[in-house]
Scaffold this motif. Structure first.
Motif, mmCIF file in Angstrom:
data_model
loop_
_atom_site.group_PDB
_atom_site.id
_atom_site.type_symbol
_atom_site.label_atom_id
_atom_site.label_comp_id
_atom_site.label_asym_id
_atom_site.label_seq_id
_atom_site.Cartn_x
_atom_site.Cartn_y
_atom_site.Cartn_z
ATOM 1 N N PRO A 7 48.959 -46.522 96.074
ATOM 2 C CA PRO A 7 48.879 -47.689 96.970
ATOM 3 C C PRO A 7 47.460 -47.867 97.503
ATOM 4 C CG PRO A 7 50.656 -46.179 97.634
ATOM 5 C CD PRO A 7 49.847 -45.482 96.593
ATOM 6 N N LYS A 8 47.125 -49.119 97.820
ATOM 7 C CA LYS A 8 45.771 -49.391 98.357
ATOM 8 C C LYS A 8 45.573 -48.687 99.693
ATOM 9 C CE LYS A 8 45.203 -53.975 96.354
ATOM 10 N NZ LYS A 8 46.518 -54.610 96.373
ATOM 11 N N THR A 9 46.677 -48.446 100.387
ATOM 12 C CA THR A 9 46.598 -47.781 101.697
ATOM 13 C C THR A 9 46.067 -46.352 101.579
ATOM 14 O OG1 THR A 9 48.702 -48.910 101.998
ATOM 15 C CG2 THR A 9 47.925 -47.599 103.836
ATOM 16 N N CYS A 10 46.246 -45.709 100.413
ATOM 17 C CA CYS A 10 45.718 -44.347 100.231
ATOM 18 C C CYS A 10 44.192 -44.428 100.250
ATOM 19 C CB CYS A 10 46.130 -43.763 98.880
ATOM 20 S SG CYS A 10 47.879 -43.433 98.743
ATOM 21 N N ARG A 11 43.589 -43.470 100.885
ATOM 22 C CA ARG A 11 42.124 -43.482 100.935
ATOM 23 C C ARG A 11 41.562 -43.211 99.543
ATOM 24 N NH1 ARG A 11 43.658 -40.936 105.953
ATOM 25 N NH2 ARG A 11 43.033 -42.326 107.625
ATOM 26 N N ASP A 12 40.418 -43.886 99.234
ATOM 27 C CA ASP A 12 39.844 -43.776 97.888
ATOM 28 C C ASP A 12 39.561 -42.335 97.503
ATOM 29 O OD1 ASP A 12 39.988 -46.430 97.592
ATOM 30 O OD2 ASP A 12 37.883 -46.831 98.135
ATOM 31 N N GLU A 13 39.045 -41.576 98.473
ATOM 32 C CA GLU A 13 38.624 -40.204 98.161
ATOM 33 C C GLU A 13 39.820 -39.264 98.029
ATOM 34 O OE1 GLU A 13 38.185 -41.752 101.020
ATOM 35 O OE2 GLU A 13 38.540 -40.427 102.727
ATOM 36 N N SER A 14 41.009 -39.739 98.429
ATOM 37 C CA SER A 14 42.184 -38.863 98.430
ATOM 38 C C SER A 14 42.759 -38.680 97.024
ATOM 39 C CB SER A 14 43.252 -39.472 99.350
ATOM 40 O OG SER A 14 44.486 -38.877 99.097
ATOM 41 N N LYS A 15 43.295 -37.486 96.775
ATOM 42 C CA LYS A 15 43.898 -37.201 95.462
ATOM 43 C C LYS A 15 45.377 -37.574 95.472
ATOM 44 C CE LYS A 15 40.741 -34.315 93.307
ATOM 45 N NZ LYS A 15 40.267 -34.751 92.031
ATOM 46 N N GLU A 16 45.803 -38.192 96.560
ATOM 47 C CA GLU A 16 47.224 -38.505 96.722
ATOM 48 C C GLU A 16 47.646 -39.658 95.798
ATOM 49 O OE1 GLU A 16 49.237 -39.111 100.897
ATOM 50 O OE2 GLU A 16 48.292 -40.969 100.288
ATOM 51 N N ILE A 17 48.750 -39.444 95.074
ATOM 52 C CA ILE A 17 49.340 -40.544 94.305
ATOM 53 C C ILE A 17 50.864 -40.441 94.437
ATOM 54 C CG2 ILE A 17 47.522 -40.784 92.558
ATOM 55 C CD1 ILE A 17 49.777 -39.449 90.683
ATOM 56 N N SER A 53 53.503 -44.330 111.779
ATOM 57 C CA SER A 53 52.248 -43.899 111.145
ATOM 58 C C SER A 53 51.832 -44.906 110.080
ATOM 59 C CB SER A 53 52.389 -42.508 110.514
ATOM 60 O OG SER A 53 52.974 -42.610 109.234
ATOM 61 N N ARG A 54 50.570 -44.764 109.616
ATOM 62 C CA ARG A 54 50.036 -45.687 108.599
ATOM 63 C C ARG A 54 50.776 -45.539 107.272
ATOM 64 N NH1 ARG A 54 46.308 -43.935 105.111
ATOM 65 N NH2 ARG A 54 44.645 -45.437 105.423
ATOM 66 N N ALA A 55 51.513 -44.412 107.108
ATOM 67 C CA ALA A 55 52.248 -44.186 105.856
ATOM 68 C C ALA A 55 53.224 -45.331 105.576
ATOM 69 C CB ALA A 55 53.008 -42.866 105.932
ATOM 70 N N ALA A 56 53.635 -46.040 106.624
ATOM 71 C CA ALA A 56 54.575 -47.151 106.457
ATOM 72 C C ALA A 56 54.065 -48.142 105.404
ATOM 73 C CB ALA A 56 54.758 -47.868 107.793
ATOM 74 N N TYR A 57 52.748 -48.403 105.425
ATOM 75 C CA TYR A 57 52.206 -49.422 104.517
ATOM 76 C C TYR A 57 52.248 -48.976 103.056
ATOM 77 C CZ TYR A 57 50.921 -51.352 108.951
ATOM 78 O OH TYR A 57 50.995 -51.833 110.223
ATOM 79 N N LYS A 58 52.244 -47.639 102.856
ATOM 80 C CA LYS A 58 52.338 -47.145 101.471
ATOM 81 C C LYS A 58 53.707 -47.479 100.905
ATOM 82 C CE LYS A 58 49.345 -43.306 102.666
ATOM 83 N NZ LYS A 58 49.270 -41.879 102.921
ATOM 84 N N LEU A 59 54.730 -47.245 101.732
ATOM 85 C CA LEU A 59 56.084 -47.534 101.251
ATOM 86 C C LEU A 59 56.275 -49.044 101.049
ATOM 87 C CD1 LEU A 59 58.843 -46.461 100.449
ATOM 88 C CD2 LEU A 59 59.558 -46.598 102.823
#
Ligand SMILES: C[S@@+](CC[C@H](N)C(=O)[O-])C[C@H]1O[C@@H](n2cnc3c(N)ncnc32)[C@H](O)[C@@H]1O
Length: 326
Positions: free
Chosen positions: A298-308, A67-73
């Protein structure tokens, strides 16, 4: 074969007949249909469309990442340097399914390092990674994690390709003597009692990483489910900020309990959360456990997302769990 026309075809025909009678043009019909479609489209459809057009999702497919989550890590590791190929590391991946973080951890660590994934959903782990299906809110899952890291696991050398990537096809597992000689640990049904555990089993983990988020109840897509793609919508959020926040806070606390119990002194911690009112409380708790606590998006998180992500560096010695949570 008797085929039932899809809802779109039915509505197209119905609207067409209706509009033919009232002599409305074809273009107007199309417009009305588009609106009907928009009204019908569920959030999961929107999510699927967004995934299809997302650069990171497509890149993940090309690189055979789950999944794209790989790039966050990868971004987190570029900044904080969690992985170290020069030493053996024990890594716990909480909420590991579909397994992209575990894949990254496997590639970034040496072949003596152990990577263990825990997920409430069934999922086949990537090569060179071990896993259990379990709920992190259960005490028994904690015991099974501890047992896994108490075992001595050797990764077989098979060929050059696997050596280059730092992992191997087969695992040979040798039970650790300490485990066998300790009558208290042999019956896995008993909850382990921390005081009587040998030192190696008390706090065996170097890095706890949690990317957990509560999965949605499955309501569709059963026909396409395999153990590797348990649920399509597990990376989805409810879209209601406050709900996402509180649901993620419970899982962060659960991950923090694991860190208190099982993380080595000087060990590190990564935890995903959806920002909201209780962030500060979590940060405060983390400050009691770690020497340094940092926020990272991470830059991979979408701008609109509240995820940190909250990162805890260098766990302190003799952390008192009761004091952290009270
Ligand atoms: C966003 S996904 C993780 C993606 C993963 N890091 C990766 O790279 O592929 C969140 C995962 O957390 C898991 N999860 C949620 N609640 C859990 C719980 N109580 N115990 C264990 N896993 C849980 C979900 O089943 C889901 O697979």
């Amino acid at each position: 074969m008797n085929r039932t026309p899809s809802i779109d075809v039915v509505s197209f025909l119905q609207v067409n007949v209706l509009l033919y009678r009232t002599k409305v043009s074809y273009a107007k019909t199309k417009n009305i249909l588009l609106n009907i479609k928009r009204y019908n489209s569920s959030s999961s459809n929107r999510w699927l469309n967004r995934q299809q057009n997302d650069v990171y999702s497509n890149q993940a497919k090309v690189e055979n990442l789950r999944s794209r989550a790989a790039y966050k890590l990868i971004e987190l590791d570029d900044k904080f340097k969690f992985f170290d190929k020069s030493k053996q590391q024990n890594i716990l991946d909480l909420g590991f399914a579909p397994g992209a973080w575990s894949q990254v951890a496997r590639v970034k660590t040496n072949r003596f390092s152990k990577i263990f994934g825990v997920d409430i959903l069934p999922c086949q782990p990537p090569t060179g990674v071990s896993s259990i299906q379990g709920n992190i809110l259960s005490r028994r899952t904690h015991d099974l994690i501890r047992l896994f890291f108490s075992r001595e696991i050797k990764l077989n050398k098979i060929d050059k390709i696997h050596e280059d990537y730092g992992y191997f096809e087969d695992l040979t597992e040798k039970e650790n003597n300490l485990y066998h000689n300790n009558p208290q640990l042999e019956g896995e049904t008993e909850t382990l009692c921390n005081e009587n555990l040998p030192e190696i089993m008390k706090q065996p983990i170097d890095l706890v990483m949690s990317d957990m988020y509560v999965p949605w109840p499955q309501i569709s897509g059963y026909w396409a489910q395999t153990t590797n793609t348990p649920y399509y919508r597990m990376a989805n959020t409810t879209g209601v900020a406050i709900k996402d926040h509180y649901m993620s806070m419970d899982l962060c606390d659960a991950a923090l309990v694991v860190a208190c119990d099982l993380l080595k002194t000087n060990g590190n911690f990564i935890c995903k959360l959806y920002t909201g009112k209780e962030d500060n409380l979590l940060e405060k708790r983390m400050k009691k456990i770690f020497n340094k606590v940092q926020r990272f998006k991470p830059k991979t998180c979408r701008d609109e997302s509240k995820e940190i992500y909250l990162v805890g560096l260098k766990k302190k010695k003799n952390v008192d769990k009761m004091e952290v949570f009270l």
